[in-house]
Write a protein that holds these residues in place. Structure first.
Motif, mmCIF file in Angstrom:
data_model
loop_
_atom_site.group_PDB
_atom_site.id
_atom_site.type_symbol
_atom_site.label_atom_id
_atom_site.label_comp_id
_atom_site.label_asym_id
_atom_site.label_seq_id
_atom_site.Cartn_x
_atom_site.Cartn_y
_atom_site.Cartn_z
ATOM 1 N N VAL A 232 0.861 -1.189 0.000
ATOM 2 C CA VAL A 232 0.000 0.000 0.000
ATOM 3 C C VAL A 232 0.898 1.241 0.000
ATOM 4 O O VAL A 232 1.232 1.787 1.043
ATOM 5 C CB VAL A 232 -0.969 -0.008 1.201
ATOM 6 N N GLN B 3 0.295 4.258 -0.881
ATOM 7 C CA GLN B 3 -0.316 5.514 -0.442
ATOM 8 C C GLN B 3 -0.118 5.768 1.046
ATOM 9 O O GLN B 3 -0.167 6.909 1.486
ATOM 10 C CB GLN B 3 -1.801 5.548 -0.784
ATOM 11 N N ALA C 297 0.634 2.909 -9.034
ATOM 12 C CA ALA C 297 0.518 2.404 -7.664
ATOM 13 C C ALA C 297 1.058 3.392 -6.635
ATOM 14 O O ALA C 297 0.766 3.255 -5.452
ATOM 15 C CB ALA C 297 1.236 1.059 -7.530
ATOM 16 N N ASP D 247 0.022 6.114 -5.918
ATOM 17 C CA ASP D 247 -1.133 6.762 -5.301
ATOM 18 C C ASP D 247 -2.093 5.776 -4.648
ATOM 19 O O ASP D 247 -3.127 6.181 -4.109
ATOM 20 C CB ASP D 247 -1.906 7.572 -6.346
ATOM 21 N N THR D 248 -1.798 4.503 -4.725
ATOM 22 C CA THR D 248 -2.732 3.501 -4.236
ATOM 23 C C THR D 248 -1.962 2.276 -3.737
ATOM 24 O O THR D 248 -1.126 2.392 -2.879
ATOM 25 C CB THR D 248 -3.772 3.173 -5.336
ATOM 26 N N TRP D 249 -2.218 1.121 -4.284
ATOM 27 C CA TRP D 249 -1.565 -0.118 -3.884
ATOM 28 C C TRP D 249 -1.369 -1.000 -5.106
ATOM 29 O O TRP D 249 -1.964 -0.767 -6.157
ATOM 30 C CB TRP D 249 -2.383 -0.847 -2.826
#
Length: 108
Positions: free
Chosen positions: A43, A45, A73, A75-77
Motif C-alpha cells: 500500500v 499511499q 501504484a 497513489d494507491t496499492w
C-alpha cells in the motif's frame, strides 16, 4: 524484515494476513501485507515518502524477479503472487529494498 519491523496479524475470517510494520514519526506504517491466499499487497499511499521516492521504490521492486507493479501504484496499492518470492535471492533482494528505503526514516 529483520531490523526493527514488528508483525501485525490481520483479523480476516477467511483469509489470514500478516503485515511487517515500522513506527515512523509516531505512526505505524504497514510495509506490505502477506495473505494466506498467496498474494502480497503493498500500500504505497500509506508510505511517508515523496512521490519520487515511491516511484523509485516501484522501479527497484520491478527490477527483481517477475515483478511488474504499475507506476500508478504510487497513489494507491499493488500486489503480486507470493510465489514470485520463492527464490531465496529474489526474496533477499525484496527485503533489502525495503530495509534500504525505510532505514533512514524509521524510528527506533
Amino acid at each position: 524484515m529483520s531490523k526493527g519491523a514488528d508483525i501485525r496479524w490481520g483479523k480476516g475470517a477467511k483469509i489470514g494476513t500478516f503485515y511487517p510494520t515500522l513506527e515512523i514519526d509516531g505512526k505505524e506504517v504497514q510495509l506490505f501485507g502477506v495473505f494466506s491466499n498467496g498474494k502480497i499487497e503493498i500500500v504505497f499511499q500509506g508510505f511517508p515518502l515523496s512521490r519520487e521516492a515511491k516511484s523509485r521504490l516501484i522501479e527497484e521492486i520491478n527490477s527483481i524477479g517477475k515483478m511488474s507493479l504499475p507506476e500508478k501504484a504510487v497513489d494507491t496499492w499493488a500486489g503480486f503472487p507470493l510465489v514470485y518470492l520463492e527464490d531465496d535471492q529474489v526474496l533477499e533482494r525484496f527485503i533489502k529494498i525495503f530495509e534500504k528505503t525505510f532505514s533512514g526514516i524509521s524510528a527506533g
